[in-house]
Design an enzyme around this catalytic site. Structure first.
Site, PDB file in Angstrom:
ATOM      1  N   GLU A 127       8.887  67.425 129.210  1.00 53.98           N
ATOM      2  CA  GLU A 127       9.928  66.838 130.076  1.00 53.98           C
ATOM      3  C   GLU A 127      10.619  67.869 130.965  1.00 53.98           C
ATOM      4  OE1 GLU A 127      11.203  62.974 127.477  1.00 53.98           O
ATOM      5  OE2 GLU A 127      12.516  64.691 127.353  1.00 53.98           O
TER       6      GLU A 127
ATOM      7  N   GLU B  96       5.139  59.729 124.824  1.00 53.25           N
ATOM      8  CA  GLU B  96       6.296  59.333 124.014  1.00 53.25           C
ATOM      9  C   GLU B  96       6.713  57.930 124.398  1.00 53.25           C
ATOM     10  OE1 GLU B  96       9.794  61.841 123.826  1.00 53.25           O
ATOM     11  OE2 GLU B  96       8.563  63.647 123.964  1.00 53.25           O
TER      12      GLU B  96
HETATM   13  C1  BG6 Z   1      12.496  62.812 124.534  1.00 56.38           C
HETATM   14  C2  BG6 Z   1      12.216  64.127 123.880  1.00 56.38           C
HETATM   15  O1  BG6 Z   1      13.328  63.064 125.586  1.00 56.38           O
HETATM   16  O2  BG6 Z   1      13.168  61.834 123.800  1.00 56.38           O
HETATM   17  C3  BG6 Z   1      12.193  64.108 122.375  1.00 56.38           C
HETATM   18  O3  BG6 Z   1      11.055  64.704 124.382  1.00 56.38           O
HETATM   19  C4  BG6 Z   1      13.275  63.195 121.869  1.00 56.38           C
HETATM   20  O4  BG6 Z   1      12.317  65.413 121.915  1.00 56.38           O
HETATM   21  C5  BG6 Z   1      13.022  61.794 122.386  1.00 56.38           C
HETATM   22  O5  BG6 Z   1      13.415  63.204 120.499  1.00 56.38           O
HETATM   23  C6  BG6 Z   1      13.949  60.723 121.853  1.00 56.38           C
HETATM   24  O6  BG6 Z   1      15.283  61.075 122.042  1.00 56.38           O
HETATM   25  P1  BG6 Z   1      16.312  61.146 120.841  1.00 56.38           P
HETATM   26  O7  BG6 Z   1      17.551  61.677 121.444  1.00 56.38           O
HETATM   27  O8  BG6 Z   1      16.463  59.779 120.320  1.00 56.38           O
HETATM   28  O9  BG6 Z   1      15.704  62.080 119.855  1.00 56.38           O
END
Ligand code: BG6
Length: 494
Positions: free
Chosen positions: A179, A371
């Site tokens: 990201e 993701e």
């Molecule tokens: C993404 C990241 O932005 O979101 C992860 O690459 C992160 O590292 C994921 O965990 C989800 O966000 P959060 O704040 O719920 O962990």
């Protein structure tokens, strides 16, 4: 039609959010180790509050994470049981170079990842490696101020070259940075940046990201030279901005907000800063610190594919007084047409199809969703089961839109790795109780629990999705309640 037969189904994690073992195996201290649970976390993550030593009063859930450092064999066996074709994980820089500038790597760190990779290979799981997912050796943060200093490029390349060489033939898919646009939202976490009173923060962030872009292009060059089979992807925190209304000013605001996200990916994919990006920098009173040869480096070494995270779409308004909601550290006007998660993130499966199409139109390169997932509070029923139908429904709706993007829109999608395939520490809040996994880990925000792994209902469902190559998304109650806490649909012991 449907998902290609070699579609890479799997899951994703990041070292600092799941491994724990922050002081094991000669690992050095990283910026992310200093991210506390609680209200100070956001200030530290945004570089407003400098934290260089541990606060005795604070809790740091990532220090122990879900202890994948010691449980990786068990975890990979569970991923294999779900049928994973790929597993995305990241390298903790400080396991390999504890300070970040050593001449020789730390063998214990390399061995740890080698074992992990071999374990994946044992089950025919293709490793997808993020070289840098939100971590930076603290030694380099203190010595250079993080990525604001160009010397970071050489330190990073040393890490990249070490990995490409050691894991040649074992790893073919690499993401140089997670990201990259997150630098503008969480700069200490993304680039080890802390700000001094009165400095132009945009200038510092643009300088840091330029260094990462050059580092990414040089890593791409190295990866291709070391093994021409290597495929390199950029990684965007994605989610299209919709205009709040059809007022032209709202539409224009949405274009500007989208461009702010796309800018760095444009550079990684096209090989140059687009004109709007140069103008944008100028408007911030910032200068992109081009050194001699940078333009050629960027131009000659674009990425092979575009990877991205998608949790939600966003909404733009020209009215700056509008109340904003937050989703994955991005501000957005609330969308009244969407449901919202327990953490206030809005849920928009069709937005994933829209994002896939936008990225496909813009870059004309293969895409990879690395993701996507739902952070939720899970409860364990009296009989020990975790009935996470809400998570299944979230993923099911997103996969259905992915399928339409492939079937009806012709999008070239390589794979899909859900976020947090096993429970882990949240990047934004530091909580473990914000759970994403198919696999529950008995561990809470305050370090209580045994680390015991339990399959959730979604584990069986995802197993069925993968084994049907995305054709069967129905929730089948005959997963067999009696079984899924222990053996699920396990066909054979491996
Ligand atoms: C993404 C990241 O932005 O979101 C992860 O690459 C992160 O590292 C994921 O965990 C989800 O966000 P959060 O704040 O719920 O962990």
């Amino acid at each position: 039609m449907g998902f290609p037969k070699d579609f890479l189904w799997g899951g994703a994690t990041a070292a600092n959010q799941c491994e724990g073992g922050y002081d094991k195996g000669g690992r050095g201290r990283a910026n992310v180790d200093l991210m506390p649970l609680g209200e100070k976390r956001y200030q530290v993550g945004t570089g407003k509050l400098k934290m260089t030593t541990f606060d005795e009063q604070a809790t740091y859930p990532a220090h122990t994470g879900v202890d994948m450092y010691h449980h990786y064999k068990e975890d990979i066996a569970l991923f294999a049981e779900m049928g994973f074709k790929t597993y995305r994980f990241s390298i903790a820089w400080t396991r390999i170079f504890p300070n970040g500038d050593e001449q020789e790597p730390n063998e214990a760190g390399l061995t740890f990842y080698e074992n992990l990779i071999d374990e994946c290979r044992r089950y025919d799981i293709e490793p997808l490696v993020t070289i840098n997912h939100f971590d930076c050796p603290m030694y380099l943060v203190e010595k250079f101020g993080g990525w604001r200093d160009r010397q970071m490029i050489d330190c990073y390349l040393k890490l990249a070259e070490t990995l490409f060489t050691r894991f040649k033939e074992k790893v073919n898919y690499w993401l140089p940075f997670n990201e990259i646009n997150m630098i503008l939202h969480f700069p200490f976490v993304s680039a080890g940046l802390c700000f001094e009173e009165g400095e132009n923060e945009k200038q510092v962030m643009l300088t840091a990201v330029h260094h990462q872009l050059v580092a990414s292009a040089l890593a791409t060059k190295l990866a291709h030279e070391i093994d021409p089979k290597n495929q390199i992807g950029c990684m965007l925190a994605a989610g299209s901005y919709y205009p709040e209304t059809c007022k032209p000013t709202d539409y224009w605001q949405a274009i500007c907000d989208n461009r702010e996200s796309y800018l760095f990916i444009d550079v990684q994919s096209w090989g140059y800063y687009p004109a709007y990006g140069l103008k944008w920098a100028e408007k911030q009173g910032a200068v992109i610190p081009f050194a001699e040869g940078d333009r050629e480096i960027l131009q000659n070494h674009p990425v092979d594919f575009i990877s991205f995270s998608y949790y939600s779409s966003r909404v733009s308004s020209a009215d700056t007084t509008k109340t904003q909601t937050e989703s994955n550290l991005f501000a957005s006007v609330e969308n009244p047409y969407l449901a919202t998660s327990e953490w206030g993130w809005q849920i928009d499966p069709l937005g994933l199809r829209a994002t896939l199409n936008e990225l496909s139109d813009r870059y004309r390169k293969p895409l990879f969703i690395v993701e996507n997932g739902l952070g939720a509070l899970d409860t364990i029923d009296a009989d020990g089961q975790i009935n996470d139908d809400y998570r299944i429904n979230y993923l099911k709706a997103h996969i259905a839109e992915m399928k339409k993007a492939i079937d009806e829109d012709g999008v070239n999608l390589l794979g899909y790795t859900t976020w947090g395939c096993i429970d882990l520490v949240s990047n934004g809040t530091g909580e473990i109780n914000k759970r994403y996994g198919f696999i529950h880990v008995d561990r809470d925000n305050f370090g209580q629990g045994t680390y015991k792994r339990t399959r959730k209902k979604s584990f069986c469902w995802y197993q069925q999705v993968i084994s049907s190559n995305g054709e069967n998304l129905t929730i089948n109650e005959s997963y067999n309640k009696k079984k899924w806490g222990t053996t699920c649909l396990r066909i054979q012991e491996i």
